[in-house]
Motif scaffolding. Structure first.
Motif, mmCIF file in Angstrom:
data_model
loop_
_atom_site.group_PDB
_atom_site.id
_atom_site.type_symbol
_atom_site.label_atom_id
_atom_site.label_comp_id
_atom_site.label_asym_id
_atom_site.label_seq_id
_atom_site.Cartn_x
_atom_site.Cartn_y
_atom_site.Cartn_z
ATOM 1 N N UNK A 59 13.851 -15.418 36.842
ATOM 2 C CA UNK A 59 15.069 -15.517 36.050
ATOM 3 C C UNK A 59 15.136 -16.835 35.431
ATOM 4 N N UNK A 60 13.931 -17.144 34.915
ATOM 5 C CA UNK A 60 13.700 -18.563 34.464
ATOM 6 C C UNK A 60 14.551 -19.050 33.217
ATOM 7 N N UNK A 61 14.857 -17.912 32.555
ATOM 8 C CA UNK A 61 15.662 -18.156 31.184
ATOM 9 C C UNK A 61 17.335 -18.037 31.345
ATOM 10 N N UNK A 62 17.675 -18.129 32.850
ATOM 11 C CA UNK A 62 19.282 -18.125 33.131
ATOM 12 C C UNK A 62 19.575 -19.617 32.959
ATOM 13 N N UNK A 63 20.697 -19.979 32.518
ATOM 14 C CA UNK A 63 21.061 -21.536 32.156
ATOM 15 C C UNK A 63 21.326 -22.019 33.568
#
Length: 66
Positions: A59-63
């Motif tokens: 989930x590296x693109x989660x803010x």
């Protein structure tokens, strides 16, 4: 990293001199900057299937606070 513009950061990358010279030549004959060429390469890298799987799995693109 220092801010270079809205939403951008400078990074320093060390690479083999042969690779540097090749990228410089490619940028020259492609009528583009080395910066633009390297940015495009990194974007393509993070979009490949293996990296997409890692990005999604962790989930590296989660803010988050960066």
């Amino acid at each position: 990293m220092s801010p270079t513009g809205r939403g951008k950061h400078d990074i320093k990358v060390s690479m083999d001199i042969g690779l540097y010279k090749l990228i410089k030549k490619i940028a020259g004959v492609s009528d583009t900057s080395m910066n633009a060429l390297i940015n495009r390469a990194v974007e393509q890298f993070v979009e490949n299937d293996e990296m997409r799987a890692i990005i999604d799995r962790h989930r590296l693109e989660e803010d988050e606070d960066e």
